[in-house]
Scaffold this motif. Structure first.
Motif, mmCIF file in Angstrom:
data_model
loop_
_atom_site.group_PDB
_atom_site.id
_atom_site.type_symbol
_atom_site.label_atom_id
_atom_site.label_comp_id
_atom_site.label_asym_id
_atom_site.label_seq_id
_atom_site.Cartn_x
_atom_site.Cartn_y
_atom_site.Cartn_z
ATOM 1 N N GLY A 188 1.168 -1.075 -0.242
ATOM 2 C CA GLY A 188 -0.028 0.005 0.285
ATOM 3 C C GLY A 188 0.997 1.422 0.085
ATOM 4 N N LYS A 189 1.071 2.055 -0.849
ATOM 5 C CA LYS A 189 1.697 3.218 -1.165
ATOM 6 C C LYS A 189 1.219 4.028 -0.476
ATOM 7 C CE LYS A 189 3.779 1.684 -5.393
ATOM 8 N NZ LYS A 189 3.919 1.567 -7.190
ATOM 9 N N LEU A 193 5.974 8.665 4.219
ATOM 10 C CA LEU A 193 6.349 7.644 5.415
ATOM 11 C C LEU A 193 5.689 8.820 7.231
ATOM 12 C CD1 LEU A 193 7.098 6.123 7.336
ATOM 13 C CD2 LEU A 193 9.244 6.888 7.406
ATOM 14 N N ARG A 194 5.566 10.062 6.424
ATOM 15 C CA ARG A 194 4.913 10.793 7.814
ATOM 16 C C ARG A 194 3.624 10.748 7.600
ATOM 17 N NH1 ARG A 194 3.368 16.083 7.055
ATOM 18 N NH2 ARG A 194 3.911 16.659 4.577
ATOM 19 N N GLY A 230 7.783 1.455 7.804
ATOM 20 C CA GLY A 230 9.160 2.435 6.962
ATOM 21 C C GLY A 230 9.986 2.225 8.257
ATOM 22 N N SER A 231 11.127 2.893 8.072
ATOM 23 C CA SER A 231 12.142 3.693 9.292
ATOM 24 C C SER A 231 13.361 4.848 8.437
ATOM 25 C CB SER A 231 12.853 2.596 10.106
ATOM 26 O OG SER A 231 13.418 1.809 8.228
ATOM 27 N N ASP A 232 12.688 5.344 6.837
ATOM 28 C CA ASP A 232 14.034 5.794 6.621
ATOM 29 C C ASP A 232 13.186 7.889 6.855
ATOM 30 O OD1 ASP A 232 15.048 4.054 5.094
ATOM 31 O OD2 ASP A 232 13.785 3.680 3.555
ATOM 32 N N ASP A 233 13.935 8.709 5.813
ATOM 33 C CA ASP A 233 13.451 9.995 6.350
ATOM 34 C C ASP A 233 11.589 10.277 6.334
ATOM 35 O OD1 ASP A 233 12.005 12.715 5.536
ATOM 36 O OD2 ASP A 233 14.473 12.996 5.205
ATOM 37 N N PRO A 234 11.682 10.739 6.872
ATOM 38 C CA PRO A 234 8.934 10.837 7.605
ATOM 39 C C PRO A 234 9.206 11.768 5.755
ATOM 40 C CG PRO A 234 10.509 11.612 9.049
ATOM 41 C CD PRO A 234 11.735 12.066 7.999
ATOM 42 N N TYR A 235 10.052 11.782 5.103
ATOM 43 C CA TYR A 235 8.684 12.439 4.206
ATOM 44 C C TYR A 235 9.451 12.314 2.824
ATOM 45 C CZ TYR A 235 8.652 17.165 6.543
ATOM 46 O OH TYR A 235 8.549 17.263 7.668
ATOM 47 N N TYR A 236 10.109 10.488 2.598
ATOM 48 C CA TYR A 236 9.963 9.653 1.497
ATOM 49 C C TYR A 236 8.787 9.462 1.280
ATOM 50 C CZ TYR A 236 15.143 10.473 1.886
ATOM 51 O OH TYR A 236 16.385 11.199 1.676
ATOM 52 N N GLU A 237 8.746 8.204 -0.032
ATOM 53 C CA GLU A 237 7.440 7.641 -0.261
ATOM 54 C C GLU A 237 7.634 6.464 0.000
ATOM 55 O OE1 GLU A 237 6.448 5.019 -4.426
ATOM 56 O OE2 GLU A 237 6.490 7.927 -3.969
ATOM 57 N N THR A 238 7.055 5.526 0.466
ATOM 58 C CA THR A 238 7.231 4.482 1.432
ATOM 59 C C THR A 238 5.554 3.815 0.952
ATOM 60 O OG1 THR A 238 7.411 2.875 3.579
ATOM 61 C CG2 THR A 238 4.998 4.592 3.467
ATOM 62 N N ARG A 277 -3.549 3.684 2.000
ATOM 63 C CA ARG A 277 -3.149 4.090 0.398
ATOM 64 C C ARG A 277 -3.450 4.576 -0.210
ATOM 65 N NH1 ARG A 277 -6.262 0.010 -0.449
ATOM 66 N NH2 ARG A 277 -6.771 -0.505 -2.584
ATOM 67 N N VAL A 278 -1.715 5.886 -1.168
ATOM 68 C CA VAL A 278 -2.825 6.391 -2.546
ATOM 69 C C VAL A 278 -3.306 5.259 -3.338
ATOM 70 C CG1 VAL A 278 -1.711 8.070 -4.527
ATOM 71 C CG2 VAL A 278 -1.404 7.493 -1.347
ATOM 72 N N VAL A 279 -4.760 5.501 -4.004
ATOM 73 C CA VAL A 279 -5.358 4.804 -5.048
ATOM 74 C C VAL A 279 -4.882 5.165 -6.359
ATOM 75 C CG1 VAL A 279 -6.681 3.607 -5.944
ATOM 76 C CG2 VAL A 279 -6.687 3.464 -3.248
ATOM 77 N N GLU A 280 -4.156 4.855 -7.024
ATOM 78 C CA GLU A 280 -3.653 5.128 -8.582
ATOM 79 C C GLU A 280 -4.775 4.702 -9.770
ATOM 80 O OE1 GLU A 280 0.353 4.848 -9.234
ATOM 81 O OE2 GLU A 280 1.108 6.122 -7.812
ATOM 82 N N LYS A 281 -5.217 4.915 -10.384
ATOM 83 C CA LYS A 281 -5.312 4.773 -12.040
ATOM 84 C C LYS A 281 -4.859 3.801 -12.493
ATOM 85 C CE LYS A 281 -10.146 6.732 -14.503
ATOM 86 N NZ LYS A 281 -10.173 7.170 -15.034
#
Length: 305
Positions: A188-189, A193-194, A230-238, A277-281
Protein backbone atom coordinates in the motif's frame (compact mmCIF):
# COMPACT_ATOMS: atom_id res chain seq x y z
CA UNK A 1 -23.68 31.95 40.49
CA UNK A 2 -21.24 33.98 38.40
CA UNK A 3 -20.41 37.66 38.60
CA UNK A 4 -22.91 40.29 37.42
CA UNK A 5 -25.91 38.27 38.58
CA UNK A 6 -25.48 35.67 35.84
CA UNK A 7 -26.13 31.98 36.40
CA UNK A 8 -24.08 29.38 34.54
CA UNK A 9 -24.46 25.63 34.36
CA UNK A 10 -23.58 22.63 32.21
CA UNK A 11 -26.03 20.91 29.92
CA UNK A 12 -24.19 17.86 28.76
CA UNK A 13 -20.89 19.33 27.62
CA UNK A 14 -22.38 22.73 26.75
CA UNK A 15 -21.99 25.76 28.98
CA UNK A 16 -25.33 27.55 29.47
CA UNK A 17 -25.80 31.05 30.88
CA UNK A 18 -28.86 32.92 32.18
CA UNK A 19 -29.07 36.61 32.96
CA UNK A 20 -30.33 38.11 36.22
CA UNK A 21 -33.94 37.86 34.96
CA UNK A 22 -33.56 34.11 34.37
CA UNK A 23 -33.51 34.34 30.57
CA UNK A 24 -31.33 31.74 28.89
CA UNK A 25 -28.76 33.37 26.61
CA UNK A 26 -27.63 32.15 23.20
CA UNK A 27 -23.99 32.27 24.28
CA UNK A 28 -21.91 32.96 27.35
CA UNK A 29 -21.25 36.72 27.61
CA UNK A 30 -17.66 37.76 26.97
CA UNK A 31 -17.63 39.47 30.38
CA UNK A 32 -17.78 35.98 31.95
CA UNK A 33 -14.91 34.57 29.94
CA UNK A 34 -12.45 34.76 32.85
CA UNK A 35 -14.97 34.34 35.63
CA UNK A 36 -13.75 31.69 38.14
CA UNK A 37 -17.06 29.83 38.01
CA UNK A 38 -17.01 29.67 34.20
CA UNK A 39 -13.36 28.64 34.18
CA UNK A 40 -14.10 25.90 36.68
CA UNK A 41 -17.00 24.54 34.62
CA UNK A 42 -14.89 24.52 31.46
CA UNK A 43 -12.12 22.65 33.24
CA UNK A 44 -14.71 20.20 34.54
CA UNK A 45 -16.01 19.65 31.00
CA UNK A 46 -12.49 18.98 29.74
CA UNK A 47 -11.85 16.54 32.58
CA UNK A 48 -15.12 14.71 31.92
CA UNK A 49 -14.16 14.37 28.25
CA UNK A 50 -10.77 12.89 29.15
CA UNK A 51 -12.45 10.62 31.71
CA UNK A 52 -14.87 9.27 29.12
CA UNK A 53 -12.06 8.54 26.65
CA UNK A 54 -10.03 6.82 29.38
CA UNK A 55 -12.98 4.65 30.46
CA UNK A 56 -13.58 3.44 26.93
CA UNK A 57 -9.87 2.87 26.36
CA UNK A 58 -9.57 0.77 29.54
CA UNK A 59 -12.60 -1.35 28.62
CA UNK A 60 -11.33 -1.93 25.09
CA UNK A 61 -7.98 -3.02 26.52
CA UNK A 62 -9.74 -5.48 28.84
CA UNK A 63 -11.54 -6.93 25.83
CA UNK A 64 -8.57 -7.10 23.44
CA UNK A 65 -6.33 -8.58 26.11
CA UNK A 66 -9.02 -11.02 27.36
CA UNK A 67 -8.38 -9.79 30.89
CA UNK A 68 -10.50 -11.15 33.77
CA UNK A 69 -12.33 -8.25 35.43
CA UNK A 70 -13.17 -8.56 39.14
CA UNK A 71 -16.85 -7.91 39.71
CA UNK A 72 -15.83 -5.87 42.75
CA UNK A 73 -14.14 -3.39 40.41
CA UNK A 74 -17.29 -3.11 38.29
CA UNK A 75 -19.38 -2.58 41.44
CA UNK A 76 -17.05 0.19 42.59
CA UNK A 77 -17.19 2.13 39.32
CA UNK A 78 -20.86 1.48 38.52
CA UNK A 79 -22.16 4.57 40.38
CA UNK A 80 -19.97 6.71 38.11
CA UNK A 81 -22.27 7.76 35.25
CA UNK A 82 -19.46 7.73 32.68
CA UNK A 83 -18.26 4.25 33.64
CA UNK A 84 -21.85 2.96 33.76
CA UNK A 85 -22.62 4.31 30.28
CA UNK A 86 -19.45 2.73 28.88
CA UNK A 87 -20.11 -0.68 30.47
CA UNK A 88 -23.88 -0.96 29.93
CA UNK A 89 -24.92 -3.43 27.20
CA UNK A 90 -21.46 -4.88 26.69
CA UNK A 91 -21.62 -8.66 26.27
CA UNK A 92 -20.03 -10.33 29.30
CA UNK A 93 -19.42 -13.87 30.47
CA UNK A 94 -18.94 -15.18 34.00
CA UNK A 95 -15.55 -16.81 34.50
CA UNK A 96 -15.25 -20.10 36.37
CA UNK A 97 -12.34 -21.13 38.59
CA UNK A 98 -10.37 -22.22 35.51
CA UNK A 99 -10.77 -18.82 33.88
CA UNK A 100 -13.21 -20.05 31.20
CA UNK A 101 -16.73 -18.88 30.40
CA UNK A 102 -19.75 -20.59 28.86
CA UNK A 103 -20.50 -18.85 25.53
CA UNK A 104 -24.13 -19.97 25.83
CA UNK A 105 -24.51 -18.04 29.10
CA UNK A 106 -23.32 -14.60 28.00
CA UNK A 107 -25.57 -11.57 28.14
CA UNK A 108 -25.79 -7.80 27.95
CA UNK A 109 -24.51 -6.17 31.13
CA UNK A 110 -27.12 -4.05 32.92
CA UNK A 111 -25.91 -3.91 36.52
CA UNK A 112 -23.00 -4.82 38.79
CA UNK A 113 -22.92 -5.11 42.56
CA UNK A 114 -20.87 -7.00 45.12
CA UNK A 115 -20.75 -10.66 44.13
CA UNK A 116 -23.21 -10.53 41.24
CA UNK A 117 -24.06 -9.01 37.89
CA UNK A 118 -27.34 -8.30 36.12
CA UNK A 119 -27.63 -9.20 32.45
CA UNK A 120 -30.19 -9.55 29.69
CA UNK A 121 -29.68 -13.02 28.24
CA UNK A 122 -30.44 -14.25 24.73
CA UNK A 123 -33.93 -15.28 25.83
CA UNK A 124 -34.65 -11.64 26.59
CA UNK A 125 -34.83 -12.27 30.33
CA UNK A 126 -33.19 -10.03 32.90
CA UNK A 127 -31.34 -12.25 35.34
CA UNK A 128 -28.83 -11.84 38.15
CA UNK A 129 -25.85 -14.15 38.23
CA UNK A 130 -23.41 -14.77 41.07
CA UNK A 131 -19.94 -13.83 39.85
CA UNK A 132 -16.48 -13.11 41.16
CA UNK A 133 -14.85 -12.35 37.82
CA UNK A 134 -16.20 -11.68 34.35
CA UNK A 135 -14.72 -11.29 30.90
CA UNK A 136 -15.71 -8.95 28.09
CA UNK A 137 -15.19 -11.42 25.23
CA UNK A 138 -13.58 -10.36 21.99
CA UNK A 139 -16.24 -10.84 19.28
CA UNK A 140 -14.10 -13.33 17.36
CA UNK A 141 -14.39 -15.70 20.35
CA UNK A 142 -18.21 -15.62 20.38
CA UNK A 143 -19.65 -18.55 18.39
CA UNK A 144 -23.13 -16.97 18.43
CA UNK A 145 -21.90 -13.57 17.24
CA UNK A 146 -24.50 -13.27 14.46
CA UNK A 147 -27.33 -14.08 16.88
CA UNK A 148 -25.98 -11.55 19.38
CA UNK A 149 -25.77 -8.88 16.71
CA UNK A 150 -29.33 -9.57 15.59
CA UNK A 151 -30.61 -9.56 19.17
CA UNK A 152 -28.74 -6.31 19.89
CA UNK A 153 -30.41 -4.71 16.89
CA UNK A 154 -33.83 -5.92 18.11
CA UNK A 155 -33.19 -4.47 21.57
CA UNK A 156 -31.91 -1.21 20.15
CA UNK A 157 -28.61 -1.73 21.95
CA UNK A 158 -25.95 0.90 21.33
CA UNK A 159 -22.53 -0.04 22.68
CA UNK A 160 -20.16 2.79 23.57
CA UNK A 161 -17.20 0.43 23.09
CA UNK A 162 -16.78 -1.29 19.73
CA UNK A 163 -17.46 -4.94 20.61
CA UNK A 164 -20.29 -6.73 18.79
CA UNK A 165 -19.95 -4.79 15.56
CA UNK A 166 -16.17 -4.64 15.62
CA UNK A 167 -14.59 -5.72 12.34
CA UNK A 168 -13.17 -9.21 12.81
CA UNK A 169 -10.90 -11.42 10.75
CA UNK A 170 -10.90 -15.20 10.91
CA UNK A 171 -7.91 -17.27 9.87
CA UNK A 172 -8.60 -18.77 6.39
CA UNK A 173 -8.78 -22.56 6.32
CA UNK A 174 -6.05 -22.75 3.67
CA UNK A 175 -3.48 -20.80 5.72
CA UNK A 176 -0.03 -22.38 5.67
CA UNK A 177 0.57 -23.17 9.36
CA UNK A 178 4.36 -23.00 8.89
CA UNK A 179 4.31 -19.54 7.30
CA UNK A 180 5.51 -16.60 9.38
CA UNK A 181 4.07 -13.59 7.57
CA UNK A 182 0.94 -12.33 5.83
CA UNK A 183 1.40 -10.31 2.67
CA UNK A 184 -2.22 -9.59 1.79
CA UNK A 185 -2.00 -5.98 2.98
CA UNK A 186 1.52 -5.17 1.83
CA UNK A 187 2.33 -2.82 -1.04
CA UNK A 188 0.00 0.00 0.00
CA UNK A 189 1.77 3.12 -1.24
CA UNK A 190 1.99 6.37 0.73
CA UNK A 191 3.40 9.58 -0.70
CA UNK A 192 5.32 10.20 2.54
CA UNK A 193 6.24 7.99 5.47
CA UNK A 194 4.92 10.57 7.92
CA UNK A 195 1.44 10.14 6.46
CA UNK A 196 1.50 6.42 7.25
CA UNK A 197 2.93 6.83 10.74
CA UNK A 198 0.36 9.55 11.47
CA UNK A 199 -2.44 7.23 10.37
CA UNK A 200 -1.09 4.44 12.57
CA UNK A 201 -0.86 6.74 15.58
CA UNK A 202 -4.35 8.13 15.00
CA UNK A 203 -5.74 4.59 14.92
CA UNK A 204 -4.05 3.85 18.23
CA UNK A 205 -1.09 1.82 17.01
CA UNK A 206 2.35 2.95 18.26
CA UNK A 207 5.20 2.85 15.76
CA UNK A 208 8.44 1.26 16.92
CA UNK A 209 11.45 0.21 14.87
CA UNK A 210 9.66 0.89 11.60
CA UNK A 211 6.61 -1.19 12.56
CA UNK A 212 3.10 -0.31 13.62
CA UNK A 213 2.43 -2.48 16.65
CA UNK A 214 -0.69 -4.05 18.13
CA UNK A 215 -0.17 -5.93 21.39
CA UNK A 216 -2.62 -8.63 22.47
CA UNK A 217 -2.79 -10.88 25.53
CA UNK A 218 -4.40 -14.20 24.71
CA UNK A 219 -4.63 -17.13 27.10
CA UNK A 220 -2.23 -15.28 29.37
CA UNK A 221 0.41 -14.93 26.65
CA UNK A 222 1.53 -11.65 25.12
CA UNK A 223 1.64 -11.51 21.31
CA UNK A 224 2.66 -8.56 19.16
CA UNK A 225 1.32 -8.04 15.66
CA UNK A 226 3.76 -5.94 13.62
CA UNK A 227 3.02 -4.29 10.31
CA UNK A 228 5.98 -2.72 8.52
CA UNK A 229 5.59 0.97 7.72
CA UNK A 230 9.18 2.07 7.04
CA UNK A 231 12.10 3.71 8.83
CA UNK A 232 13.55 6.16 6.31
CA UNK A 233 13.17 9.92 6.09
CA UNK A 234 9.60 10.89 7.11
CA UNK A 235 9.22 12.77 3.81
CA UNK A 236 10.24 9.79 1.65
CA UNK A 237 7.69 7.66 -0.14
CA UNK A 238 6.90 4.36 1.55
CA UNK A 239 4.53 1.42 1.40
CA UNK A 240 3.01 -1.01 3.84
CA UNK A 241 4.86 -4.27 4.39
CA UNK A 242 4.05 -7.76 5.60
CA UNK A 243 2.22 -8.51 8.83
CA UNK A 244 4.16 -10.68 11.29
CA UNK A 245 3.55 -11.91 14.83
CA UNK A 246 6.11 -12.19 17.61
CA UNK A 247 6.19 -13.37 21.21
CA UNK A 248 7.08 -11.11 24.13
CA UNK A 249 10.80 -11.61 23.38
CA UNK A 250 10.42 -10.54 19.74
CA UNK A 251 10.77 -14.08 18.37
CA UNK A 252 8.82 -14.65 15.18
CA UNK A 253 5.79 -16.94 15.48
CA UNK A 254 4.43 -19.30 12.87
CA UNK A 255 0.86 -18.53 11.84
CA UNK A 256 -0.24 -21.76 13.51
CA UNK A 257 0.94 -20.32 16.84
CA UNK A 258 -1.22 -17.20 16.52
CA UNK A 259 -4.51 -17.26 18.43
CA UNK A 260 -7.83 -16.02 17.00
CA UNK A 261 -7.83 -12.69 18.87
CA UNK A 262 -4.23 -11.82 17.91
CA UNK A 263 -4.97 -12.85 14.33
CA UNK A 264 -8.10 -10.71 14.15
CA UNK A 265 -6.61 -7.62 15.80
CA UNK A 266 -3.33 -7.84 13.86
CA UNK A 267 -5.10 -8.23 10.54
CA UNK A 268 -7.49 -5.42 11.47
CA UNK A 269 -4.49 -3.15 11.99
CA UNK A 270 -2.82 -4.14 8.71
CA UNK A 271 -6.09 -3.72 6.78
CA UNK A 272 -6.70 -0.27 8.30
CA UNK A 273 -3.20 0.93 7.35
CA UNK A 274 -3.54 -0.49 3.83
CA UNK A 275 -6.92 1.23 3.42
CA UNK A 276 -5.28 4.65 3.71
CA UNK A 277 -2.95 4.07 0.75
CA UNK A 278 -2.75 6.30 -2.31
CA UNK A 279 -4.97 4.67 -4.93
CA UNK A 280 -3.68 5.23 -8.43
CA UNK A 281 -5.89 4.84 -11.48
CA UNK A 282 -5.04 1.69 -13.35
CA UNK A 283 -3.60 2.04 -16.83
CA UNK A 284 -6.16 -0.43 -18.13
CA UNK A 285 -8.90 1.80 -16.76
CA UNK A 286 -7.32 4.77 -18.53
CA UNK A 287 -7.33 2.82 -21.78
CA UNK A 288 -10.94 1.82 -21.27
CA UNK A 289 -11.88 5.45 -20.61
CA UNK A 290 -10.13 6.46 -23.85
CA UNK A 291 -12.09 3.81 -25.77
CA UNK A 292 -15.36 5.10 -24.30
CA UNK A 293 -14.41 8.67 -25.24
CA UNK A 294 -13.54 7.60 -28.80
CA UNK A 295 -16.84 5.76 -29.09
CA UNK A 296 -18.71 8.87 -27.94
CA UNK A 297 -16.90 10.96 -30.55
CA UNK A 298 -17.79 8.46 -33.28
CA UNK A 299 -21.45 8.62 -32.23
CA UNK A 300 -21.35 12.40 -32.39
CA UNK A 301 -19.86 12.24 -35.91
CA UNK A 302 -22.62 9.87 -37.05
CA UNK A 303 -25.26 12.17 -35.57
CA UNK A 304 -23.80 15.11 -37.50
CA UNK A 305 -23.83 13.07 -40.74
Amino acid sequence: MASGGYEVTLRGSDLIARNAKGKELKSVPSALRDDPVVTGLRQLTEWLGRHEVQCRSDIERWMVRSLPVPVGVLADVWPDETWRAALTDLVVGVLDEDGAFDPDEVGFLRDASAGQIGIVNLDGDTVRLPATRVVIPHPVTLPDLDDLREFAADLGVSQSVDQLFRQIFVRPADTDPAARRIGEYSGGKYAELRHLTARATKLGYPVRGGNAVCRVFENGVAVEARSWVGSDDPYYETETGDLVFTDRNGTSLTLAEVGPVAWSEGTRMAAALYAGRVVEKDEDEDAADDQVADADEDDDDEDED
